[in-house]
Write an enzyme that holds these catalytic residues in place. Structure first.
Site, PDB file in Angstrom:
ATOM      1  N   GLY A 189      -8.637  -2.241  14.757  1.00 10.21           N
ATOM      2  CA  GLY A 189      -7.130  -2.735  14.719  1.00 10.21           C
ATOM      3  C   GLY A 189      -6.320  -3.245  13.227  1.00 10.21           C
ATOM      4  CG  LEU A 223      -4.974 -10.575  -0.183  1.00 12.41           C
ATOM      5  CD1 LEU A 223      -3.525 -10.755   0.252  1.00 12.41           C
ATOM      6  CD2 LEU A 223      -6.004 -11.301  -0.797  1.00 12.41           C
ATOM      7  NE  ARG A 224     -12.527 -10.315   3.866  1.00 14.74           N
ATOM      8  CZ  ARG A 224     -13.611 -10.889   3.827  1.00 14.74           C
ATOM      9  NH1 ARG A 224     -14.578 -10.553   4.976  1.00 14.74           N
ATOM     10  NH2 ARG A 224     -13.608 -11.566   3.009  1.00 14.74           N
ATOM     11  CB  CYS A 271      -4.750  -2.562   6.948  1.00 15.17           C
ATOM     12  SG  CYS A 271      -3.854  -3.706   5.532  1.00 15.17           S
ATOM     13  N   GLY A 311     -18.200  -2.810  18.687  1.00 19.19           N
ATOM     14  CA  GLY A 311     -16.768  -3.486  18.937  1.00 19.19           C
ATOM     15  C   GLY A 311     -15.443  -2.502  19.584  1.00 19.19           C
ATOM     16  CB  THR A 318      -1.305  -0.185   1.236  1.00 18.92           C
ATOM     17  OG1 THR A 318      -1.395  -1.250   1.307  1.00 18.92           O
ATOM     18  CG2 THR A 318      -1.556   1.119   0.949  1.00 18.92           C
ATOM     19  CG  PHE A 339     -15.973  -3.816   7.199  1.00 16.32           C
ATOM     20  CD1 PHE A 339     -16.117  -5.310   6.431  1.00 16.32           C
ATOM     21  CD2 PHE A 339     -14.581  -3.269   8.043  1.00 16.32           C
ATOM     22  CE1 PHE A 339     -15.446  -6.195   5.841  1.00 16.32           C
ATOM     23  CE2 PHE A 339     -14.189  -3.968   7.297  1.00 16.32           C
ATOM     24  CZ  PHE A 339     -14.642  -5.334   7.212  1.00 16.32           C
ATOM     25  CG  LEU A 340     -22.632  -1.082   8.949  1.00 16.96           C
ATOM     26  CD1 LEU A 340     -24.112  -0.818   8.995  1.00 16.96           C
ATOM     27  CD2 LEU A 340     -22.823   0.742   9.905  1.00 16.96           C
TER      28      LEU A 340
HETATM   29  C1  UDX Z   1      -8.159  -4.678   6.362  1.00 15.14           C
HETATM   30  C2  UDX Z   1      -9.747  -5.111   5.023  1.00 15.14           C
HETATM   31  O1  UDX Z   1     -10.538  -5.429   5.945  1.00 15.14           O
HETATM   32  C3  UDX Z   1      -8.393  -5.202   3.748  1.00 15.14           C
HETATM   33  O2  UDX Z   1      -9.274  -5.525   2.641  1.00 15.14           O
HETATM   34  C4  UDX Z   1      -6.834  -4.535   4.062  1.00 15.14           C
HETATM   35  O3  UDX Z   1      -6.720  -4.779   1.884  1.00 15.14           O
HETATM   36  C5  UDX Z   1      -6.277  -5.297   4.340  1.00 15.14           C
HETATM   37  O4  UDX Z   1      -6.513  -4.705   6.104  1.00 15.14           O
HETATM   38  P1  UDX Z   1      -8.063  -6.672   8.400  1.00 15.14           P
HETATM   39  O5  UDX Z   1      -6.679  -5.560   9.010  1.00 15.14           O
HETATM   40  O6  UDX Z   1      -7.281  -8.281   7.665  1.00 15.14           O
HETATM   41  O7  UDX Z   1      -8.388  -6.322   5.920  1.00 15.14           O
HETATM   42  O8  UDX Z   1      -9.189  -6.855   9.119  1.00 15.14           O
HETATM   43  P2  UDX Z   1     -10.845  -6.829   8.384  1.00 15.14           P
HETATM   44  O9  UDX Z   1     -11.657  -7.768   8.628  1.00 15.14           O
HETATM   45  O10 UDX Z   1     -11.073  -5.418   7.924  1.00 15.14           O
HETATM   46  O11 UDX Z   1     -10.748  -5.964  10.119  1.00 15.14           O
HETATM   47  C6  UDX Z   1      -9.800  -4.252  10.417  1.00 15.14           C
HETATM   48  C7  UDX Z   1     -10.621  -4.431  11.829  1.00 15.14           C
HETATM   49  O12 UDX Z   1     -11.620  -3.683  12.380  1.00 15.14           O
HETATM   50  C8  UDX Z   1     -10.278  -5.580  12.735  1.00 15.14           C
HETATM   51  O13 UDX Z   1      -9.899  -4.534  14.191  1.00 15.14           O
HETATM   52  C9  UDX Z   1     -12.198  -5.837  13.271  1.00 15.14           C
HETATM   53  O14 UDX Z   1     -12.328  -6.490  14.403  1.00 15.14           O
HETATM   54  C10 UDX Z   1     -12.754  -4.060  12.974  1.00 15.14           C
HETATM   55  N1  UDX Z   1     -14.141  -4.102  12.342  1.00 15.14           N
HETATM   56  C11 UDX Z   1     -14.549  -4.830  11.530  1.00 15.14           C
HETATM   57  C12 UDX Z   1     -15.093  -3.950  13.386  1.00 15.14           C
HETATM   58  O15 UDX Z   1     -14.080  -3.750  15.184  1.00 15.14           O
HETATM   59  N2  UDX Z   1     -16.494  -4.413  12.756  1.00 15.14           N
HETATM   60  C13 UDX Z   1     -16.567  -4.969  11.674  1.00 15.14           C
HETATM   61  O16 UDX Z   1     -17.587  -4.562  11.540  1.00 15.14           O
HETATM   62  C14 UDX Z   1     -15.585  -5.029  10.803  1.00 15.14           C
END
Ligand code: UDX
Length: 432
Positions: free
Chosen positions: A260, A153-154, A263, A256, A122, A252-253
């Protein structure tokens, strides 16, 4: 095709392994000899479900080569992916691009035949231009095209995200590079994913915009969770009701703890820095970053409240400490500031995480790792459900704790407050 992934961190390794699985020969290069040696012995340095199996399969078929020899790997490959880290620079918001530019300078000495050089790391908008400046002589001789192809990628779901991506973004002004990349991604884009070609700067921006938008969605629902708590409304209903509107969507709603990982925190900060460099006020993202930082303090204060500020001799058990399930990654996990705070309060902190013991807590006197749920919960005073690993979703708390009175703080709203009440359990969720 023959590909070279420079950097065998999360992005480089997952992408390299998945590209080999769709029939390409992939050279995965890293400067870290130990890592390469481990990979050559079938040891995967990251925790990612399914990765080891695919890696071993393709290694056996000789489609995956792990090496420290950059020159040989680049020379033998058609497409070079730069997958090195771009962490936040110390004491600033900006992305540290030194590894990216070091690679570009090395490529300048190696490339003698046409190659596509891709940033998968990135990188802030205009980084591709700077790489092109470094490689300007090669560009003039038409020996190189520099392309942006961000990853989405998650962690924990990276294999599925690679094979069934919502979109493949290719940022390039070169028709030749576009044609080659389209055929590289053909086995994937056939599976309904969208292939979208845009400018290189556009692709760089799409990555940051996407992460910042998702971070905004999470912060939005987290702030509404604070209001829901005060108005006796269940935030889960709000997310569900909002999500039914297809313009909003329910993903993503989930309220919590603070978001963290490797990314969202880093990329939102870097985007703010880019805004500053281009004298553009990104006030929404600024607010999101502040809101997420404040959230860590807010939730810690809630623990004070739950315990009535009475920490003396209390045992507190964290179930899950990673920033999300199905990963061992602790980067920017909200458990870190929480445990740091509680450690100072001199209560006894236990934690269990399916991904194992964490170096982050080695120096904390009052923090102890347990290797199973039952011993971590036995006779505890407060269980904090920090990460929603599957094995925490059907717990019989009374059987685990084996004492009359204890508290549960469910930071992921896994359990139903009414069922908990029925079972006479003292339960607290987030925004409910
Ligand atoms: C993210 C992006 O989703 C991905 O597309 C990118 O390339 C890399 O960063 P990642 O960091 O692996 O992926 O995790 P993600 O599932 O996105 O969650 C990120 C954070 O958001 C976590 O701490 C998760 O617990 C939090 N989260 C996610 C929430 O609190 N609520 C949600 O509804 C979704």
């Amino acid at each position: 095709m023959k590909l070279c992934m420079i950097g065998t961190g999360y992005v480089g390794l997952v992408s390299g392994v998945c590209f080999s699985d769709i029939g390409n020969v992939v050279y995965c290069v890293d400067k870290d000899k130990n890592k390469i040696e481990a990979l050559n012995n079938g040891k995967v340095p990251i925790y990612e479900p399914g990765l080891e199996e695919i890696l071993k399969r393709n290694y056996k078929k000789k489609r995956l080569i792990f090496t420290t020899n950059l020159k040989e790997a680049v020379t033998k490959s058609d497409i070079i992916f730069i997958c090195v880290g771009t962490p936040t620079k110390k004491n600033s918001n900006s992305a540290d691009l030194k590894h990216v530019y070091t690679v570009a300078k090395e490529l300048k000495k190696i490339i003698k035949k046409y190659k596509i050089v891709i940033t998968k790391s990135t990188v802030p908008v205009t980084t591709g231009d700077k790489i092109e400046n470094i490689l300007s002589k090669l560009k003039k001789k038409k020996l190189v095209d520099i392309v942006s192809n961000p990853e989405f990628l998650r962690e924990g779901e990276a294999i599925r995200d690679f094979i069934y991506p919502d979109r493949v973004i290719i940022g390039t002004e070169s028709n030749k590079a576009n044609k080659i990349l389209k055929s590289l991604y053909l086995p994937i884009i056939k599976k309904m994913s969208r292939y979208f070609r845009t400018s290189r700067r556009g692709a760089e921006m799409i990555k940051y915009a996407s992460n910042a938008f998702l971070a905004t969605k999470i912060s939005f629902i987290n702030e509404l969770a604070n209001l829901s708590e005060k108005t006796n409304v269940d935030i889960k209903d709000i997310s569900f009701g909002m999500g039914l509107d297809q313009r909003i969507g329910d993903r993503f709603l989930r309220a919590g703890p603070a978001y963290g990982g490797s990314c969202f925190p880093k990329d939102t900060r870097a985007l703010l820095d880019t805004g500053k460099k281009f004298k553009t006020d990104l006030s929404i993202i600024k607010t999101v970053v502040n809101s997420n930082n404040k959230r860590k303090i807010l939730l810690t204060k809630k623990i004070d409240k739950i315990l009535n500020n009475n920490f003396a001799n209390k045992i507190i058990t964290f179930l899950g400490v990673t920033f999300k399930p199905n990963t061992d990654d602790m980067r920017e996990a909200s458990s870190i500031p929480m445990i740091k705070y509680l450690n100072k309060k001199k209560c006894k902190i236990r934690y269990y995480d399916p991904s194992g013991k964490k170096k982050e807590f080695f120096n904390y006197k009052n923090v102890k790792y347990y290797n199973n749920i039952s011993s971590a919960c036995f006779k505890t005073d407060l269980i904090i459900l920090h990460t929603e690993w599957n094995e925490f979703k059907l717990l019989n708390f009374k059987k685990l704790v084996k004492k009359d009175s204890f508290l549960i703080y469910d930071l992921r709203n896994i359990y139903s407050p009414s069922k908990m009440k029925k079972n006479k359990l003292r339960y607290f969720g987030v925004g409910r």
